[in-house]
Design an enzyme around this catalytic site. Sequence first.
Site, PDB file in Angstrom:
ATOM      1  N   HIS A   1      -5.563   6.952   7.129  1.00  0.00           N
ATOM      2  CA  HIS A   1      -4.988   5.818   6.009  1.00  0.00           C
ATOM      3  C   HIS A   1      -3.318   5.721   6.926  1.00  0.00           C
ATOM      4  O   HIS A   1      -2.274   6.446   7.225  1.00  0.00           O
ATOM      5  CB  HIS A   1      -5.196   6.151   4.570  1.00  0.00           C
ATOM      6  CG  HIS A   1      -6.319   6.469   4.318  1.00  0.00           C
ATOM      7  ND1 HIS A   1      -6.736   5.494   2.819  1.00  0.00           N
ATOM      8  CD2 HIS A   1      -7.716   6.346   4.904  1.00  0.00           C
ATOM      9  CE1 HIS A   1      -7.636   5.396   2.626  1.00  0.00           C
ATOM     10  NE2 HIS A   1      -8.549   6.152   4.487  1.00  0.00           N
TER      11      HIS A   1
ATOM     12  N   GLU B   1      -6.236  18.290   1.430  1.00  0.00           N
ATOM     13  CA  GLU B   1      -7.468  17.093   1.000  1.00  0.00           C
ATOM     14  C   GLU B   1      -6.171  15.692   1.204  1.00  0.00           C
ATOM     15  O   GLU B   1      -7.355  15.230   1.628  1.00  0.00           O
ATOM     16  CB  GLU B   1      -7.689  17.303  -0.263  1.00  0.00           C
ATOM     17  CG  GLU B   1      -8.782  18.603  -1.274  1.00  0.00           C
ATOM     18  CD  GLU B   1      -7.734  19.538  -0.944  1.00  0.00           C
ATOM     19  OE1 GLU B   1      -6.818  19.027  -1.308  1.00  0.00           O
ATOM     20  OE2 GLU B   1      -8.688  20.345  -1.466  1.00  0.00           O
TER      21      GLU B   1
ATOM     22  N   ASP C   1      -2.410  -0.469   6.857  1.00  0.00           N
ATOM     23  CA  ASP C   1      -3.525  -0.824   5.269  1.00  0.00           C
ATOM     24  C   ASP C   1      -3.345  -2.086   5.127  1.00  0.00           C
ATOM     25  O   ASP C   1      -4.121  -2.670   4.515  1.00  0.00           O
ATOM     26  CB  ASP C   1      -3.234   0.587   4.320  1.00  0.00           C
ATOM     27  CG  ASP C   1      -4.184   1.627   5.003  1.00  0.00           C
ATOM     28  OD1 ASP C   1      -4.563   1.743   6.088  1.00  0.00           O
ATOM     29  OD2 ASP C   1      -4.695   2.938   4.610  1.00  0.00           O
TER      30      ASP C   1
ATOM     31  N   HIS D   1      -4.014  11.480   5.538  1.00  0.00           N
ATOM     32  CA  HIS D   1      -2.968   9.654   5.991  1.00  0.00           C
ATOM     33  C   HIS D   1      -2.681  10.915   7.141  1.00  0.00           C
ATOM     34  O   HIS D   1      -1.690  10.118   7.859  1.00  0.00           O
ATOM     35  CB  HIS D   1      -2.254   9.893   4.780  1.00  0.00           C
ATOM     36  CG  HIS D   1      -1.598  10.783   4.320  1.00  0.00           C
ATOM     37  ND1 HIS D   1      -0.704  11.828   4.688  1.00  0.00           N
ATOM     38  CD2 HIS D   1      -1.593  10.872   2.552  1.00  0.00           C
ATOM     39  CE1 HIS D   1      -0.377  12.496   3.168  1.00  0.00           C
ATOM     40  NE2 HIS D   1      -0.547  12.418   2.540  1.00  0.00           N
TER      41      HIS D   1
ATOM     42  N   ASP E   1       0.660  -1.027  -0.657  1.00  0.00           N
ATOM     43  CA  ASP E   1      -0.102   0.225   0.423  1.00  0.00           C
ATOM     44  C   ASP E   1       1.180   1.098  -0.005  1.00  0.00           C
ATOM     45  O   ASP E   1       2.162   1.305   0.487  1.00  0.00           O
ATOM     46  CB  ASP E   1      -1.085   0.173   1.093  1.00  0.00           C
ATOM     47  CG  ASP E   1      -1.815   0.958   0.805  1.00  0.00           C
ATOM     48  OD1 ASP E   1      -2.572   1.252   0.243  1.00  0.00           O
ATOM     49  OD2 ASP E   1      -1.494   1.967   2.145  1.00  0.00           O
TER      50      ASP E   1
ATOM     51  N   GLU F   1       0.748   5.619   0.391  1.00  0.00           N
ATOM     52  CA  GLU F   1       0.454   6.693   0.954  1.00  0.00           C
ATOM     53  C   GLU F   1       0.795   8.083  -0.489  1.00  0.00           C
ATOM     54  O   GLU F   1       1.723   8.037  -0.578  1.00  0.00           O
ATOM     55  CB  GLU F   1       0.288   7.402   1.935  1.00  0.00           C
ATOM     56  CG  GLU F   1      -1.320   6.556   3.101  1.00  0.00           C
ATOM     57  CD  GLU F   1      -1.694   5.974   2.295  1.00  0.00           C
ATOM     58  OE1 GLU F   1      -2.932   7.321   2.041  1.00  0.00           O
ATOM     59  OE2 GLU F   1      -2.875   4.852   3.199  1.00  0.00           O
TER      60      GLU F   1
END
Length: 226
Positions: free
Chosen positions: A150, A52, A155, A57, A7, A9
């Site tokens: 997140h 945003e 994750d 995260h 995963d 970010e």
Amino acid sequence: MREIVLDTETTGFDPLSGHRMVEIGCVELFNHLPTGEVFHRYLNPERDMPDEAFKVHGLSQQFLSDKPVFAEVVADFLEFIGDSVLVIHNAEFDMRFINAELARLGFQTLPMSRSIDTVAMARKRFPGAQANLDALCRRFEIDNTHRTHHGALLDAELLAEVYLQLIGGRQPGFELGLAKSGGPAANAKGIERVARPPRPHAPTEAEATAHAGFVAKLKNAVWLRE
């Protein structure tokens, strides 16, 4: 069988618009089960952090300012994933960012054929249902209460559990599962069994003679006792 649950970010949605990775997390699976080996790095994106993305995260520009850039961790990252299959939730998104970083540094990009998209798996198994990670954790009763933001490694760890459930739970590939799906175990009752005559066990005349000759050479043989 080795697989890597992965995963990332990022600062946004499109690497072609200048967005970069800020975190990457990987969990090693062997025969679908976590081994405890992980790869986790925060990355300096060398740019600002849009509000945003920060809301998703929680990684600020200040926090990431002293972290390594991707060029400093790429060798370790590629060594960790090796040639293993990559298990990713919405694989196209993460692969696009990883390949953008690799291409920027002159490395060979990773083919999409190396990835397994768990979003596609979930949508195929549960048509019309939500396929995001939180929804799948709820469906499979996986505790994600510690997921306030997140996070790539967190994750990836949750996705490893979700993936295990998507492929059939704690006993993937066992014969018990085949019995339900019409496999070999289910068809066992239909196998024709051929009856064979009982094997004779009485000694032949030659065997009896040979045995008597052997016993005669023994001292106080049990066969001669009354």
